[in-house]
Design a protein around this motif. Sequence first.
Motif, short mmCIF file in Angstrom:
data_model
loop_
_atom_site.label_atom_id
_atom_site.label_comp_id
_atom_site.label_asym_id
_atom_site.label_seq_id
_atom_site.Cartn_x
_atom_site.Cartn_y
_atom_site.Cartn_z
N THR A 14 28.18 65.87 59.81
CA THR A 14 28.83 66.27 58.55
C THR A 14 27.81 66.83 57.57
N ALA A 15 26.68 66.15 57.43
CA ALA A 15 25.63 66.62 56.51
C ALA A 15 25.04 67.93 56.99
N ALA A 16 24.81 68.06 58.29
CA ALA A 16 24.26 69.30 58.84
C ALA A 16 25.25 70.45 58.67
N THR A 17 26.53 70.19 58.87
CA THR A 17 27.54 71.23 58.70
C THR A 17 27.50 71.78 57.28
N LYS A 18 27.45 70.90 56.30
CA LYS A 18 27.39 71.34 54.90
C LYS A 18 26.15 72.19 54.66
N LEU A 19 25.03 71.77 55.22
CA LEU A 19 23.79 72.52 55.05
C LEU A 19 23.89 73.90 55.70
N PHE A 20 24.42 73.97 56.91
CA PHE A 20 24.57 75.27 57.58
C PHE A 20 25.51 76.19 56.80
N TYR A 45 15.95 65.69 67.43
CA TYR A 45 15.62 66.39 68.67
C TYR A 45 16.10 65.62 69.90
N ALA A 46 15.94 64.30 69.89
CA ALA A 46 16.37 63.50 71.04
C ALA A 46 17.88 63.56 71.24
N THR A 47 18.62 63.64 70.14
CA THR A 47 20.08 63.64 70.23
C THR A 47 20.65 65.03 70.47
N ILE A 54 22.16 71.24 67.21
CA ILE A 54 22.83 70.63 66.06
C ILE A 54 23.96 71.54 65.59
N PHE A 55 23.68 72.83 65.48
CA PHE A 55 24.69 73.78 65.02
C PHE A 55 25.90 73.80 65.97
N VAL A 56 25.64 73.84 67.26
CA VAL A 56 26.73 73.86 68.24
C VAL A 56 27.57 72.60 68.11
N GLU A 57 26.93 71.46 67.92
CA GLU A 57 27.68 70.21 67.75
C GLU A 57 28.51 70.25 66.47
N CYS A 58 27.97 70.81 65.41
CA CYS A 58 28.73 70.96 64.16
C CYS A 58 29.95 71.84 64.39
N LEU A 59 29.77 72.94 65.10
CA LEU A 59 30.87 73.86 65.38
C LEU A 59 31.93 73.18 66.24
N ARG A 60 31.50 72.47 67.28
CA ARG A 60 32.46 71.73 68.13
C ARG A 60 33.25 70.71 67.31
N ARG A 83 24.68 86.97 70.01
CA ARG A 83 23.59 86.75 70.98
C ARG A 83 23.68 85.43 71.74
N ASP A 84 24.71 84.64 71.47
CA ASP A 84 24.81 83.31 72.07
C ASP A 84 26.19 83.12 72.68
N GLU A 85 26.24 83.12 74.00
CA GLU A 85 27.51 83.04 74.73
C GLU A 85 28.29 81.76 74.41
N GLU A 86 27.62 80.64 74.33
CA GLU A 86 28.31 79.39 74.05
C GLU A 86 28.93 79.40 72.65
#
Length: 121
Positions: A14-20, A45-47, A54-60, A83-86
């Motif tokens: 949630t915090a990362a999504t707001k930042l992005f 990094y471990a997660t 992190i961005f992909v997880e926010c989008l998902r 540039r990113d298929e996923e």
Amino acid sequence: MGRPREFDIESAVTAATKLFVDEGYEGCSMDRLVQATGVHRGSLYATFGSKRGIFVECLRASIVQGADRSELLLVALGELAARDEEVRTLCAQALTVWGEDAAQELGRRLLARAGLNEGSP
């Protein structure tokens, strides 16, 4: 044996999504993600593996939760999808879920991000 994860992933996402949304993908650094999430860099990094992870997880999460995904989707479409298929696949999925109003809503959000009102020339 590794230490157990000591942070709430949903809160970090949630915090990362707001930042992005606020700073864009390219404008957001790992330092800012660490600061915004309150999670140690090594744990992020471990997660998630990387800033992109992190961005992909926010989008998902925004697609699954049915949250207002238009702002993050604009960032994804504008900065990564070409540039990113996923990310491109996730954007297509979001647009399918969103339905017929997707183009209009994205257009409104894009104009708002640009500081233009709907009635402006």
